[in-house]
Design a protein around this motif. Sequence first.
Motif, PDB file in Angstrom:
ATOM      1  N   GLU A   1       0.851  16.205   6.303  1.00  0.00           N
ATOM      2  CA  GLU A   1       1.245  16.258   7.716  1.00  0.00           C
ATOM      3  C   GLU A   1       1.005  14.926   8.414  1.00  0.00           C
ATOM      4  OE1 GLU A   1       2.795  18.648   9.554  1.00  0.00           O
ATOM      5  OE2 GLU A   1       3.091  19.577   7.594  1.00  0.00           O
ATOM      6  N   VAL A   2      -0.010  14.200   7.959  1.00  0.00           N
ATOM      7  CA  VAL A   2      -0.355  12.918   8.576  1.00  0.00           C
ATOM      8  C   VAL A   2      -0.149  11.816   7.538  1.00  0.00           C
ATOM      9  CG1 VAL A   2      -2.194  11.562   9.628  1.00  0.00           C
ATOM     10  CG2 VAL A   2      -2.030  14.011  10.097  1.00  0.00           C
TER      11      VAL A   2
ATOM     12  N   THR B   1      10.394  18.766  11.887  1.00  0.00           N
ATOM     13  CA  THR B   1       9.141  19.359  12.337  1.00  0.00           C
ATOM     14  C   THR B   1       9.230  20.870  12.259  1.00  0.00           C
ATOM     15  OG1 THR B   1       9.924  19.325  14.618  1.00  0.00           O
ATOM     16  CG2 THR B   1       8.587  17.455  13.896  1.00  0.00           C
ATOM     17  N   ASN B   2       8.135  21.499  11.964  1.00  0.00           N
ATOM     18  CA  ASN B   2       8.043  22.943  11.943  1.00  0.00           C
ATOM     19  C   ASN B   2       7.328  23.386  13.211  1.00  0.00           C
ATOM     20  OD1 ASN B   2       9.196  23.055   9.375  1.00  0.00           O
ATOM     21  ND2 ASN B   2       7.214  22.665   8.419  1.00  0.00           N
ATOM     22  N   VAL B   3       8.033  24.084  14.079  1.00  0.00           N
ATOM     23  CA  VAL B   3       7.461  24.496  15.349  1.00  0.00           C
ATOM     24  C   VAL B   3       7.381  26.017  15.346  1.00  0.00           C
ATOM     25  CG1 VAL B   3       7.712  24.462  17.838  1.00  0.00           C
ATOM     26  CG2 VAL B   3       8.437  22.490  16.481  1.00  0.00           C
ATOM     27  N   ALA B   4       6.180  26.533  15.552  1.00  0.00           N
ATOM     28  CA  ALA B   4       6.002  27.979  15.605  1.00  0.00           C
ATOM     29  C   ALA B   4       6.365  28.492  16.992  1.00  0.00           C
ATOM     30  CB  ALA B   4       4.555  28.333  15.274  1.00  0.00           C
ATOM     31  N   GLY B   5       6.911  29.702  17.055  1.00  0.00           N
ATOM     32  CA  GLY B   5       7.250  30.301  18.348  1.00  0.00           C
ATOM     33  C   GLY B   5       8.606  29.839  18.845  1.00  0.00           C
ATOM     34  N   CYS B   6       8.892  30.131  20.090  1.00  0.00           N
ATOM     35  CA  CYS B   6      10.140  29.799  20.767  1.00  0.00           C
ATOM     36  C   CYS B   6      11.298  29.924  19.804  1.00  0.00           C
ATOM     37  CB  CYS B   6      10.097  28.434  21.394  1.00  0.00           C
ATOM     38  SG  CYS B   6       8.825  28.300  22.647  1.00  0.00           S
TER      39      CYS B   6
ATOM     40  N   LEU C   1       0.826  -1.205   0.000  1.00  0.00           N
ATOM     41  CA  LEU C   1       0.000   0.000   0.000  1.00  0.00           C
ATOM     42  C   LEU C   1       0.861   1.256   0.000  1.00  0.00           C
ATOM     43  CD1 LEU C   1      -2.911   1.160   0.275  1.00  0.00           C
ATOM     44  CD2 LEU C   1      -2.498   1.189   2.739  1.00  0.00           C
ATOM     45  N   VAL C   2       0.486   2.221  -0.831  1.00  0.00           N
ATOM     46  CA  VAL C   2       1.038   3.573  -0.771  1.00  0.00           C
ATOM     47  C   VAL C   2       0.073   4.325   0.148  1.00  0.00           C
ATOM     48  CG1 VAL C   2       1.590   5.653  -2.072  1.00  0.00           C
ATOM     49  CG2 VAL C   2       1.992   3.398  -3.098  1.00  0.00           C
ATOM     50  N   PRO C   3       0.484   4.573   1.400  1.00  0.00           N
ATOM     51  CA  PRO C   3      -0.486   5.046   2.391  1.00  0.00           C
ATOM     52  C   PRO C   3      -0.979   6.474   2.144  1.00  0.00           C
ATOM     53  CG  PRO C   3       1.699   4.899   3.363  1.00  0.00           C
ATOM     54  CD  PRO C   3       1.803   4.370   1.970  1.00  0.00           C
ATOM     55  N   PRO C   4      -2.140   6.785   2.697  1.00  0.00           N
ATOM     56  CA  PRO C   4      -2.645   8.154   2.622  1.00  0.00           C
ATOM     57  C   PRO C   4      -1.604   9.127   3.179  1.00  0.00           C
ATOM     58  CG  PRO C   4      -4.292   6.696   3.582  1.00  0.00           C
ATOM     59  CD  PRO C   4      -3.022   5.904   3.471  1.00  0.00           C
ATOM     60  N   GLY C   5      -1.488  10.291   2.553  1.00  0.00           N
ATOM     61  CA  GLY C   5      -0.525  11.293   2.991  1.00  0.00           C
ATOM     62  C   GLY C   5       0.847  11.124   2.366  1.00  0.00           C
ATOM     63  N   THR C   6       0.972  10.189   1.393  1.00  0.00           N
ATOM     64  CA  THR C   6       2.249   9.966   0.713  1.00  0.00           C
ATOM     65  C   THR C   6       2.050   9.916  -0.798  1.00  0.00           C
ATOM     66  OG1 THR C   6       2.176   7.542   0.665  1.00  0.00           O
ATOM     67  CG2 THR C   6       3.083   8.566   2.658  1.00  0.00           C
TER      68      THR C   6
END
Length: 122
Positions: free
Chosen positions: A84-85, A117-122, A32-37
Amino acid sequence: MSAEAEGEDIVYTFVLTNRGARDLGDVFIAGLVPPGTQFQEVVLTPPGSVFRKVESEQATWVSHRLPAGEAQGPFIYKVWRAGEVVGPAHAWASWKRPGEGSVGSADVFARATAWPTNVAGC
């Protein structure tokens, strides 16, 4: 089946084993080529099998024969993380001889911790 994340890529690997007492013939194999890919490429097609194509979100192979008590593989394919998922993946096989049958693997998940990962802030 296993899944290994390499940056934005995910590599899936599986081996098909005939644990029965009779040879299997006209074997159809799919990962399977999974969802999100999105499918990128087949990395390895084992001897005795032929990669067909990607259809219905599955990388597909065929094999004329899988002898009793033997394994064929590994089958390896690569996808790109497009969302993202990322959903689960699994592999399965069906055959027409000596009688029709099928088998499937458990679902596997790629480790999200290996992705940037993309983290907003800090």
